[in-house]
Design a protein around this motif. Structure first.
Motif, PDB file in Angstrom:
ATOM      1  N   LYS A 107      -2.441  -2.293  -8.649  1.00 33.10           N
ATOM      2  CA  LYS A 107      -1.454  -3.220  -8.090  1.00 33.10           C
ATOM      3  C   LYS A 107      -0.254  -3.350  -9.015  1.00 33.10           C
ATOM      4  CE  LYS A 107      -0.948  -7.988  -6.439  1.00 33.10           C
ATOM      5  NZ  LYS A 107       0.099  -8.414  -7.394  1.00 33.10           N
ATOM      6  N   ARG A 108      -0.524  -3.392 -10.306  1.00 36.35           N
ATOM      7  CA  ARG A 108       0.563  -3.576 -11.269  1.00 36.35           C
ATOM      8  C   ARG A 108       1.504  -2.390 -11.297  1.00 36.35           C
ATOM      9  NH1 ARG A 108      -0.300  -5.153 -17.662  1.00 36.35           N
ATOM     10  NH2 ARG A 108       1.918  -5.337 -18.212  1.00 36.35           N
ATOM     11  N   HIS A 109       0.981  -1.177 -11.130  1.00 36.95           N
ATOM     12  CA  HIS A 109       1.795   0.022 -11.292  1.00 36.95           C
ATOM     13  C   HIS A 109       2.189   0.688  -9.977  1.00 36.95           C
ATOM     14  CE1 HIS A 109       1.574   0.405 -15.703  1.00 36.95           C
ATOM     15  NE2 HIS A 109       0.393  -0.179 -15.569  1.00 36.95           N
ATOM     16  N   PHE A 110       1.442   0.413  -8.888  1.00 41.77           N
ATOM     17  CA  PHE A 110       1.749   1.098  -7.631  1.00 41.77           C
ATOM     18  C   PHE A 110       1.852   0.162  -6.433  1.00 41.77           C
ATOM     19  CE2 PHE A 110      -0.294   4.430 -10.197  1.00 41.77           C
ATOM     20  CZ  PHE A 110       0.653   5.448 -10.081  1.00 41.77           C
ATOM     21  N   GLY A 111       1.504  -1.112  -6.592  1.00 46.63           N
ATOM     22  CA  GLY A 111       1.628  -2.047  -5.483  1.00 46.63           C
ATOM     23  C   GLY A 111       0.317  -2.351  -4.791  1.00 46.63           C
ATOM     24  N   GLU A 112       0.381  -3.352  -3.912  1.00 44.10           N
ATOM     25  CA  GLU A 112      -0.827  -3.869  -3.280  1.00 44.10           C
ATOM     26  C   GLU A 112      -1.505  -2.844  -2.366  1.00 44.10           C
ATOM     27  OE1 GLU A 112       0.117  -7.459  -1.290  1.00 44.10           O
ATOM     28  OE2 GLU A 112       0.432  -8.610  -3.142  1.00 44.10           O
ATOM     29  N   ARG A 113      -0.707  -2.091  -1.606  1.00 47.19           N
ATOM     30  CA  ARG A 113      -1.293  -1.159  -0.646  1.00 47.19           C
ATOM     31  C   ARG A 113      -2.143  -0.113  -1.361  1.00 47.19           C
ATOM     32  NH1 ARG A 113       2.803   1.772   3.332  1.00 47.19           N
ATOM     33  NH2 ARG A 113       3.157  -0.404   3.872  1.00 47.19           N
ATOM     34  N   VAL A 114      -1.615   0.437  -2.446  1.00 48.60           N
ATOM     35  CA  VAL A 114      -2.359   1.428  -3.224  1.00 48.60           C
ATOM     36  C   VAL A 114      -3.592   0.792  -3.857  1.00 48.60           C
ATOM     37  CG1 VAL A 114      -2.252   2.935  -5.256  1.00 48.60           C
ATOM     38  CG2 VAL A 114      -0.338   2.869  -3.645  1.00 48.60           C
ATOM     39  N   ALA A 115      -3.446  -0.425  -4.361  1.00 52.04           N
ATOM     40  CA  ALA A 115      -4.584  -1.107  -4.987  1.00 52.04           C
ATOM     41  C   ALA A 115      -5.712  -1.323  -3.987  1.00 52.04           C
ATOM     42  CB  ALA A 115      -4.132  -2.443  -5.571  1.00 52.04           C
ATOM     43  N   LEU A 116      -5.372  -1.768  -2.791  1.00 54.46           N
ATOM     44  CA  LEU A 116      -6.397  -2.028  -1.782  1.00 54.46           C
ATOM     45  C   LEU A 116      -7.124  -0.744  -1.375  1.00 54.46           C
ATOM     46  CD1 LEU A 116      -4.586  -4.646   0.482  1.00 54.46           C
ATOM     47  CD2 LEU A 116      -6.648  -5.012  -0.873  1.00 54.46           C
ATOM     48  N   PHE A 117      -6.391   0.324  -1.174  1.00 53.09           N
ATOM     49  CA  PHE A 117      -7.040   1.571  -0.759  1.00 53.09           C
ATOM     50  C   PHE A 117      -7.858   2.165  -1.897  1.00 53.09           C
ATOM     51  CE2 PHE A 117      -6.962   6.172   0.516  1.00 53.09           C
ATOM     52  CZ  PHE A 117      -7.793   6.003   1.622  1.00 53.09           C
ATOM     53  N   SER A 118      -7.388   2.028  -3.136  1.00 49.70           N
ATOM     54  CA  SER A 118      -8.162   2.502  -4.285  1.00 49.70           C
ATOM     55  C   SER A 118      -9.498   1.782  -4.375  1.00 49.70           C
ATOM     56  CB  SER A 118      -7.375   2.286  -5.586  1.00 49.70           C
ATOM     57  OG  SER A 118      -6.141   2.955  -5.561  1.00 49.70           O
ATOM     58  N   ALA A 369      -4.699   7.482  -3.828  1.00 53.77           N
ATOM     59  CA  ALA A 369      -4.068   6.416  -3.054  1.00 53.77           C
ATOM     60  C   ALA A 369      -2.571   6.356  -3.310  1.00 53.77           C
ATOM     61  CB  ALA A 369      -4.722   5.079  -3.394  1.00 53.77           C
ATOM     62  N   ALA A 370      -2.178   6.547  -4.571  1.00 55.05           N
ATOM     63  CA  ALA A 370      -0.757   6.471  -4.915  1.00 55.05           C
ATOM     64  C   ALA A 370       0.041   7.614  -4.295  1.00 55.05           C
ATOM     65  CB  ALA A 370      -0.598   6.483  -6.433  1.00 55.05           C
ATOM     66  N   VAL A 371      -0.520   8.805  -4.260  1.00 55.96           N
ATOM     67  CA  VAL A 371       0.176   9.954  -3.667  1.00 55.96           C
ATOM     68  C   VAL A 371       0.246   9.817  -2.152  1.00 55.96           C
ATOM     69  CG1 VAL A 371       0.028  12.443  -3.251  1.00 55.96           C
ATOM     70  CG2 VAL A 371      -0.362  11.534  -5.543  1.00 55.96           C
ATOM     71  N   LEU A 372      -0.857   9.474  -1.528  1.00 55.21           N
ATOM     72  CA  LEU A 372      -0.919   9.456  -0.065  1.00 55.21           C
ATOM     73  C   LEU A 372      -0.137   8.295   0.546  1.00 55.21           C
ATOM     74  CD1 LEU A 372      -4.695  10.335   0.333  1.00 55.21           C
ATOM     75  CD2 LEU A 372      -2.762  11.794   0.942  1.00 55.21           C
ATOM     76  N   LEU A 373      -0.051   7.188  -0.168  1.00 57.20           N
ATOM     77  CA  LEU A 373       0.613   6.008   0.382  1.00 57.20           C
ATOM     78  C   LEU A 373       1.998   5.791  -0.199  1.00 57.20           C
ATOM     79  CD1 LEU A 373      -2.426   3.547   0.458  1.00 57.20           C
ATOM     80  CD2 LEU A 373      -1.479   4.884   2.343  1.00 57.20           C
ATOM     81  N   ALA A 374       2.535   6.807  -0.878  1.00 62.36           N
ATOM     82  CA  ALA A 374       3.886   6.693  -1.451  1.00 62.36           C
ATOM     83  C   ALA A 374       4.919   6.584  -0.332  1.00 62.36           C
ATOM     84  CB  ALA A 374       4.189   7.906  -2.331  1.00 62.36           C
ATOM     85  N   GLN A 375       5.935   5.795  -0.586  1.00 60.91           N
ATOM     86  CA  GLN A 375       7.031   5.655   0.377  1.00 60.91           C
ATOM     87  C   GLN A 375       8.056   6.782   0.205  1.00 60.91           C
ATOM     88  OE1 GLN A 375       7.062   3.575   2.813  1.00 60.91           O
ATOM     89  NE2 GLN A 375       5.306   2.330   2.177  1.00 60.91           N
ATOM     90  N   PRO A 376       8.638   7.278   1.298  1.00 57.56           N
ATOM     91  CA  PRO A 376       8.368   6.912   2.695  1.00 57.56           C
ATOM     92  C   PRO A 376       7.017   7.464   3.154  1.00 57.56           C
ATOM     93  CG  PRO A 376       9.903   8.735   2.611  1.00 57.56           C
ATOM     94  CD  PRO A 376       9.685   8.313   1.187  1.00 57.56           C
TER      95      PRO A 376
END
Length: 523
Positions: A107-118, A369-376
């Protein structure tokens, strides 16, 4: 995750090493001296022993640790299942703590969405659901290595004395969890070099040595504290290998037991004094370099394998447009420890399969999670993530509650897994209680048994006689009994039980004990 672990582990007997690990910590807790099963550091053992201490069991007897553990668990005034469950609750708490650590850092480095999926990938993974329930230090090692990497990374991103001290404390705690945390030393070194390279600073050995020495001193003070500030001569015990010259035998040294355990670890990695490993139908006292890729291929859920392959493909494509030096440092905090641990696993002679590879997964979960959920986030990636998540839930639900026996469909599922790996990957002696339930449900008064484990069979009310050798199918017809054999014995003693293996089992108890009703026709 904790609920699934707690409810499922209540139906399992002890795994092969749990009793020994439990009395090691409990003896240390009540005596203040770490004297039993000292091949691994004691921090987690103490945590397992704390809830057991509140039950006030009779103290363990002296003697061989394996037999003392059996006596402590099964001849105590407190029931064995109650003692085991108390220690296992501490183990479950450690697995929850690892999930929280993954969530916090992601969450600290990639955000909530990445944290939840991780955290979803972690909590739904059957290998962590399995190993996080037991009184073993593999999930604790995953937590220690992940936390040690991230605190050092925090210091490198924002160097302060406070963060340097915190890194030393966490490193010391990690080194008192399991000796595999020694991998943190090359990880720390490589991350420092990468940080200098990224910041285009001239690499100087002096500042690096000062920082590493500071961390090492703090870590050693933590180790010394965990070992109860114990000081003993280098040659005071014959239980461990000699790691110092003979003239130092009477020189008192702090935390000597820790350094002896490292000496034994070095021998294990050199291929000496090892248990015999099993892989793809073969056995070896020194292991195989390809055990790691095989274990990853057959024990990792198919959903995660698909995600990892997809992430690798996306990452290689992005490297065409981004220079490695320009990558944000957070990516290296995930890639460097993964690469180091993989190299160590490939060259290790002490690798029993999946549980020794668990420290890899937290890094892979966050990275994926960080790669797959990166914006856009294109629609195809969002749909892939959703489909993989659903597939992971299905895979885990299908193996419930026998998580340890999980093998993916590429390996033929849990029934086909015995061709690849056994022991702690499939059959660790955990299904004795489930065997008792099966026998009661089918009104079978007695069984011919070959059991892999340390739990006393008679403790659970199972009437049995030892299963004789069945090298050919003709021998099976003469037994006239219900035979039950642990899969580890079926695999590692194949010539002894080859005749049974020609038959189709009437039941697979938790996939770890095969039952053959030899009162029926053998064909």
């Amino acid at each position: 995750m904790a609920t699934l672990q707690f409810t499922s582990v209540r139906m399992e007997s002890q795994t092969a090493d749990e009793g020994r690990q439990l009395i090691s910590g409990y003896t240390y807790l009540i005596s203040g001296h770490f004297t039993v099963a000292r091949e691994h550091p004691p921090l987690l053992k103490l945590l397992w022993a704390i809830p057991v201490w509140f039950l006030h069991p009779d103290p363990p007897h002296d003697g061989d640790a394996w037999h003392a553990a059996v006596d402590f668990l099964y001849s105590n005034r407190v029931p064995a299942d109650q003692l085991l469950l108390a220690g296992r609750c501490s183990a479950i708490a450690v697995s929850v703590l690892l999930g929280l650590a993954i969530a916090f850092w992601a969450k600290r480095h990639f955000g909530e969405r990445v944290a939840l999926f991780s955290v979803f990938l972690y909590a739904a993974d059957p290998n962590f659901l399995a190993n996080g329930r037991y009184i073993k230090n593999d999930v604790g090692a995953a937590l220690a290595i992940f936390a040690g990497t991230m605190t050092w990374g925090s210091y490198l991103i924002q160097p302060t004395r406070k963060r340097l001290c915190l890194s030393g404390i966490v490193l010391g705690l990690a080194l008192t969890v399991k000796n595999s945390a020694m991998i943190l030393w090359p990880v720390l070194l490589l991350l420092y070099i990468v940080r200098c390279w990224q910041e285009r600073r001239t690499f100087k050995a002096g500042p690096l040595l000062r920082r590493l020495c500071t961390v090492a001193v703090i870590a050693f003070l933590v180790i010394f504290c965990v070992y109860g500030f114990e000081i003993e001569p280098a040659g005071s015990s014959s239980e461990f290998v000699r790691i110092f010259p003979s003239w130092m035998d009477q020189v008192p040294l702090p935390a000597m037991a820790y350094f002896r355990s490292l000496g034994n670890l070095s021998l294990r990695q050199a291929g000496r004094a090892l248990e015999v490993s099993f892989l793809l139908g073969d056995q070896s006292p020194t292991g195989w370099w390809y055990m790691t890729p095989v274990a990853l291929a057959v024990k990792t859920p198919l959903a995660e394998l698909i995600l990892f392959v997809l992430v690798l493909w996306i990452g290689l494509r992005r490297l065409r447009t981004v220079r490695p030096r320009d990558l944000e440092f957070r990516w290296y905090l995930l890639m460097v420890p993964t690469a180091c641990y993989l190299v160590a696993a490939f060259i290790s002679h002490s690798n029993v399969g999946e549980r020794h590879l668990l420290p890899l997964y937290p890094f892979l979960f966050v990275f994926s999670a960080a790669v797959l959920l990166a914006q856009p986030l294109p629609k195809w990636r969002a749909l892939t993530v959703a489909a993989a998540g659903l597939l992971l839930i299905i895979e885990t639900a299908m193996i419930h509650p026998h998580y340890l026996a999980f093998f993916n469909v590429l390996a033929g599922g849990p029934a086909g897994g015995r061709r690849y790996l056994v022991d702690s990957n499939l059959d660790w002696g955990q299904d004795l209680k489930n065997l008792k339930k099966y026998l009661d449900d089918h009104h079978i008064p007695e069984v011919c048994l070959s059991y892999y484990g340390w739990a006393p069979v008679e403790y659970y009310g199972i009437r049995y006689r030892q299963l004789p050798a069945v090298p050919q199918i003709e021998y099976a017809a003469s037994l006239d009994c219900v035979a039950a054999v642990s899969v580890t014995h079926l695999a590692t003693q194949y010539e002894k039980f080859a005749g049974l293996d020609e038959l189709r089992p009437d039941a697979r108890i938790g996939y770890s004990i095969y039952v053959y009703d030899l009162r029926k026709a053998t064909k």
